[in-house]
Design an enzyme around this catalytic site. Sequence first.
Site, short mmCIF file in Angstrom:
data_model
loop_
_atom_site.label_atom_id
_atom_site.label_comp_id
_atom_site.label_asym_id
_atom_site.label_seq_id
_atom_site.Cartn_x
_atom_site.Cartn_y
_atom_site.Cartn_z
N CYS A 8 -10.85 5.78 -27.77
CA CYS A 8 -10.34 4.46 -27.36
C CYS A 8 -9.09 4.15 -28.16
CB CYS A 8 -11.41 3.39 -27.51
SG CYS A 8 -11.96 3.12 -29.21
N ASN A 11 -10.73 3.10 -32.22
CA ASN A 11 -11.87 3.88 -32.76
C ASN A 11 -12.74 3.05 -33.71
OD1 ASN A 11 -12.45 6.81 -34.84
ND2 ASN A 11 -13.53 6.27 -32.99
N CYS A 13 -14.39 0.01 -31.99
CA CYS A 13 -15.26 -0.73 -31.07
C CYS A 13 -15.87 0.18 -30.01
CB CYS A 13 -14.50 -1.87 -30.40
SG CYS A 13 -13.96 -3.18 -31.54
N ARG A 14 -15.10 0.53 -28.97
CA ARG A 14 -15.69 1.22 -27.81
C ARG A 14 -16.06 2.68 -28.05
NH1 ARG A 14 -10.84 -0.16 -24.05
NH2 ARG A 14 -9.90 0.16 -26.10
N SER A 15 -15.15 3.46 -28.65
CA SER A 15 -15.47 4.90 -28.77
C SER A 15 -16.60 5.18 -29.77
CB SER A 15 -14.24 5.77 -29.03
OG SER A 15 -13.60 5.43 -30.22
N ASP A 123 -11.66 -3.94 -23.51
CA ASP A 123 -11.66 -3.83 -24.97
C ASP A 123 -12.25 -5.09 -25.59
OD1 ASP A 123 -11.16 -3.42 -27.61
OD2 ASP A 123 -9.15 -2.61 -27.30
P1 4NP Z 1 -11.26 -0.28 -29.63
O1 4NP Z 1 -10.77 -1.77 -29.97
O2 4NP Z 1 -10.07 0.44 -29.02
O3 4NP Z 1 -12.36 -0.44 -28.63
O4 4NP Z 1 -11.71 0.33 -30.95
C1 4NP Z 1 -9.69 -2.00 -30.83
C2 4NP Z 1 -9.92 -2.15 -32.17
C3 4NP Z 1 -8.87 -2.40 -33.04
C4 4NP Z 1 -7.59 -2.52 -32.53
C5 4NP Z 1 -7.36 -2.37 -31.17
C6 4NP Z 1 -8.41 -2.11 -30.32
N1 4NP Z 1 -6.49 -2.81 -33.43
O5 4NP Z 1 -5.37 -2.96 -32.93
O6 4NP Z 1 -6.72 -2.88 -34.65
#
Ligand code: 4NP
Length: 152
Positions: A8, A11, A13-15, A123
């Site tokens: 994702c 890395n 939240c989703r992955s 997300d």
């Molecule tokens: P993820 O969500 O892609 O599902 O892990 C996010 C977590 C952090 C960020 C962006 C998306 N960030 O920009 O820090």
Amino acid sequence: MTKVLFVCLGNICRSPMAEMVFKDMVNKKGLSNEFFIDSAATSTEAVGEDIYYGTINILKEKQVPFTNHISRQITKQDYNKFDYIIGMEQRNINNILRIIGEDKQNKVFRLLDFSENPRDIADPWYTGDFETTYNDIEEGCRKFLEYILKEK
Ligand code: 4NP
């Protein structure tokens, strides 16, 4: 050994949620020895961070076991190491291809392309809706595992 990398944007939240949900499904089928399962980011935004608390809370609520995690960015070498590289949304797929180059061996997929209703996984870092993300990831992982077990 089937090697799966969930990807994702951050890395955190989703992955990692998909990694833990998929590990749990594989474990419940007694197949953990046949899989290597990991996750990675397309961005460097959260590199070095553990799983985000919103994801930890939903994993606890759904009784999905999880381990410590350190966010890392996907590398070009991951393309050779893994059999399946699974993005959460089209934006991830575009970014994965930018990093690894051409998908010559057809290893890159979007998770919910394995479902009957192909779509992106939102997300929760932005939506705050971890329940919807969890339900989408559970559906995707279930359908993806069915697909792999048919292919084997
Ligand atoms: P993820 O969500 O892609 O599902 O892990 C996010 C977590 C952090 C960020 C962006 C998306 N960030 O920009 O820090």
